[in-house]
Design a protein around this motif. Sequence first.
Motif, PDB file in Angstrom:
ATOM      1  N   MET A 217       5.927 -71.635 -50.978  1.00  0.00           N
ATOM      2  CA  MET A 217       6.431 -70.314 -51.330  1.00  0.00           C
ATOM      3  C   MET A 217       7.681 -70.472 -52.178  1.00  0.00           C
ATOM      4  O   MET A 217       8.545 -71.275 -51.876  1.00  0.00           O
ATOM      5  N   LEU A 218       7.780 -69.690 -53.219  1.00  0.00           N
ATOM      6  CA  LEU A 218       8.930 -69.719 -54.122  1.00  0.00           C
ATOM      7  C   LEU A 218      10.139 -69.087 -53.438  1.00  0.00           C
ATOM      8  O   LEU A 218      10.085 -67.943 -52.990  1.00  0.00           O
ATOM      9  N   GLU A 219      11.229 -69.856 -53.349  1.00  0.00           N
ATOM     10  CA  GLU A 219      12.466 -69.298 -52.795  1.00  0.00           C
ATOM     11  C   GLU A 219      13.228 -68.619 -53.914  1.00  0.00           C
ATOM     12  O   GLU A 219      13.375 -69.173 -54.993  1.00  0.00           O
ATOM     13  N   ILE A 220      13.694 -67.420 -53.643  1.00  0.00           N
ATOM     14  CA  ILE A 220      14.402 -66.648 -54.653  1.00  0.00           C
ATOM     15  C   ILE A 220      15.829 -66.388 -54.168  1.00  0.00           C
ATOM     16  O   ILE A 220      16.039 -65.839 -53.090  1.00  0.00           O
ATOM     17  N   THR A 221      16.788 -66.804 -54.978  1.00  0.00           N
ATOM     18  CA  THR A 221      18.187 -66.549 -54.682  1.00  0.00           C
ATOM     19  C   THR A 221      18.512 -65.147 -55.159  1.00  0.00           C
ATOM     20  O   THR A 221      18.375 -64.845 -56.342  1.00  0.00           O
ATOM     21  N   LYS A 222      18.923 -64.268 -54.224  1.00  0.00           N
ATOM     22  CA  LYS A 222      19.150 -62.864 -54.557  1.00  0.00           C
ATOM     23  C   LYS A 222      20.611 -62.490 -54.356  1.00  0.00           C
ATOM     24  O   LYS A 222      21.228 -62.890 -53.375  1.00  0.00           O
ATOM     25  N   ASN A 223      21.130 -61.732 -55.295  1.00  0.00           N
ATOM     26  CA  ASN A 223      22.444 -61.110 -55.166  1.00  0.00           C
ATOM     27  C   ASN A 223      22.229 -59.607 -55.254  1.00  0.00           C
ATOM     28  O   ASN A 223      21.723 -59.117 -56.263  1.00  0.00           O
ATOM     29  N   TYR A 224      22.601 -58.909 -54.202  1.00  0.00           N
ATOM     30  CA  TYR A 224      22.407 -57.464 -54.175  1.00  0.00           C
ATOM     31  C   TYR A 224      23.574 -56.762 -54.864  1.00  0.00           C
ATOM     32  O   TYR A 224      24.729 -57.102 -54.656  1.00  0.00           O
ATOM     33  N   VAL A 225      23.247 -55.774 -55.670  1.00  0.00           N
ATOM     34  CA  VAL A 225      24.244 -54.929 -56.330  1.00  0.00           C
ATOM     35  C   VAL A 225      24.261 -53.616 -55.570  1.00  0.00           C
ATOM     36  O   VAL A 225      23.211 -53.016 -55.328  1.00  0.00           O
ATOM     37  N   THR A 226      25.461 -53.181 -55.185  1.00  0.00           N
ATOM     38  CA  THR A 226      25.575 -51.953 -54.401  1.00  0.00           C
ATOM     39  C   THR A 226      26.396 -50.911 -55.158  1.00  0.00           C
ATOM     40  O   THR A 226      27.193 -51.241 -56.046  1.00  0.00           O
ATOM     41  N   ASP A 227      26.192 -49.654 -54.783  1.00  0.00           N
ATOM     42  CA  ASP A 227      26.978 -48.573 -55.372  1.00  0.00           C
ATOM     43  C   ASP A 227      28.276 -48.395 -54.585  1.00  0.00           C
ATOM     44  O   ASP A 227      28.589 -49.185 -53.685  1.00  0.00           O
ATOM     45  N   GLU A 228      29.031 -47.353 -54.930  1.00  0.00           N
ATOM     46  CA  GLU A 228      30.325 -47.129 -54.272  1.00  0.00           C
ATOM     47  C   GLU A 228      30.190 -46.837 -52.775  1.00  0.00           C
ATOM     48  O   GLU A 228      31.144 -46.971 -52.021  1.00  0.00           O
ATOM     49  N   ASN A 229      28.995 -46.447 -52.325  1.00  0.00           N
ATOM     50  CA  ASN A 229      28.745 -46.202 -50.899  1.00  0.00           C
ATOM     51  C   ASN A 229      28.133 -47.414 -50.205  1.00  0.00           C
ATOM     52  O   ASN A 229      27.624 -47.308 -49.098  1.00  0.00           O
ATOM     53  N   GLN A 230      28.152 -48.544 -50.885  1.00  0.00           N
ATOM     54  CA  GLN A 230      27.605 -49.801 -50.369  1.00  0.00           C
ATOM     55  C   GLN A 230      26.093 -49.747 -50.131  1.00  0.00           C
ATOM     56  O   GLN A 230      25.560 -50.487 -49.320  1.00  0.00           O
ATOM     57  N   GLN A 231      25.417 -48.876 -50.871  1.00  0.00           N
ATOM     58  CA  GLN A 231      23.963 -48.792 -50.803  1.00  0.00           C
ATOM     59  C   GLN A 231      23.376 -49.710 -51.886  1.00  0.00           C
ATOM     60  O   GLN A 231      23.818 -49.660 -53.035  1.00  0.00           O
TER      61      GLN A 231
ATOM     62  N   ALA B  83      20.283 -52.552 -56.830  1.00  0.00           N
ATOM     63  CA  ALA B  83      19.637 -53.529 -57.715  1.00  0.00           C
ATOM     64  C   ALA B  83      19.754 -54.916 -57.104  1.00  0.00           C
ATOM     65  O   ALA B  83      20.490 -55.123 -56.141  1.00  0.00           O
ATOM     66  N   VAL B  84      19.012 -55.839 -57.709  1.00  0.00           N
ATOM     67  CA  VAL B  84      19.055 -57.241 -57.282  1.00  0.00           C
ATOM     68  C   VAL B  84      19.201 -58.109 -58.527  1.00  0.00           C
ATOM     69  O   VAL B  84      18.534 -57.875 -59.530  1.00  0.00           O
ATOM     70  N   GLN B  85      20.064 -59.090 -58.459  1.00  0.00           N
ATOM     71  CA  GLN B  85      20.202 -60.073 -59.526  1.00  0.00           C
ATOM     72  C   GLN B  85      19.593 -61.382 -59.040  1.00  0.00           C
ATOM     73  O   GLN B  85      19.799 -61.776 -57.889  1.00  0.00           O
ATOM     74  N   ILE B  86      18.851 -62.047 -59.945  1.00  0.00           N
ATOM     75  CA  ILE B  86      18.307 -63.372 -59.633  1.00  0.00           C
ATOM     76  C   ILE B  86      18.591 -64.288 -60.826  1.00  0.00           C
ATOM     77  O   ILE B  86      18.720 -63.816 -61.962  1.00  0.00           O
ATOM     78  N   PRO B  87      18.688 -65.590 -60.582  1.00  0.00           N
ATOM     79  CA  PRO B  87      18.908 -66.526 -61.682  1.00  0.00           C
ATOM     80  C   PRO B  87      17.762 -66.459 -62.698  1.00  0.00           C
ATOM     81  O   PRO B  87      16.603 -66.251 -62.334  1.00  0.00           O
ATOM     82  N   ILE B  88      18.097 -66.644 -63.959  1.00  0.00           N
ATOM     83  CA  ILE B  88      17.109 -66.526 -65.028  1.00  0.00           C
ATOM     84  C   ILE B  88      15.968 -67.523 -64.850  1.00  0.00           C
ATOM     85  O   ILE B  88      14.807 -67.198 -65.120  1.00  0.00           O
ATOM     86  N   ALA B  89      16.249 -68.719 -64.370  1.00  0.00           N
ATOM     87  CA  ALA B  89      15.190 -69.718 -64.164  1.00  0.00           C
ATOM     88  C   ALA B  89      14.175 -69.228 -63.131  1.00  0.00           C
ATOM     89  O   ALA B  89      12.969 -69.417 -63.303  1.00  0.00           O
ATOM     90  N   GLU B  90      14.655 -68.583 -62.092  1.00  0.00           N
ATOM     91  CA  GLU B  90      13.752 -68.053 -61.072  1.00  0.00           C
ATOM     92  C   GLU B  90      12.967 -66.858 -61.629  1.00  0.00           C
ATOM     93  O   GLU B  90      11.786 -66.703 -61.343  1.00  0.00           O
ATOM     94  N   PHE B  91      13.629 -66.020 -62.428  1.00  0.00           N
ATOM     95  CA  PHE B  91      12.940 -64.901 -63.066  1.00  0.00           C
ATOM     96  C   PHE B  91      11.816 -65.410 -63.967  1.00  0.00           C
ATOM     97  O   PHE B  91      10.700 -64.891 -63.942  1.00  0.00           O
ATOM     98  N   GLU B  92      12.101 -66.442 -64.757  1.00  0.00           N
ATOM     99  CA  GLU B  92      11.086 -66.996 -65.659  1.00  0.00           C
ATOM    100  C   GLU B  92       9.910 -67.581 -64.882  1.00  0.00           C
ATOM    101  O   GLU B  92       8.765 -67.470 -65.302  1.00  0.00           O
TER     102      GLU B  92
END
Length: 70
Positions: free
Chosen positions: A1-15, A18-27
């Motif tokens: 299974m492909l492991e994906i490193t995720k960074n969550y982007v939250t709004d001012e209410n901490q909701q 979005a999610v950011q992933i490294p470009i290599a994993e995206f590709e």
Amino acid sequence: MLEITKNYVTDENQQPIAVQIPIAEFEKIEEILENYGLVQLIEESEDDERFAKDEAWKYYQYLKNKNVEN
């Protein structure tokens, strides 16, 4: 299974919004989806005489190599 490193982007209410992933994993995900789509297309058109499996595969490899060069 492909492991994906995720960074969550939250709004001012901490909701999470979005999610950011490294470009290599995206590709890698993009490649997996393209391959899956190609397999589905080949399986759907097995009885269709436009492309035989080997011809479709050669054409796909040509397109893939062409994109790598650009």
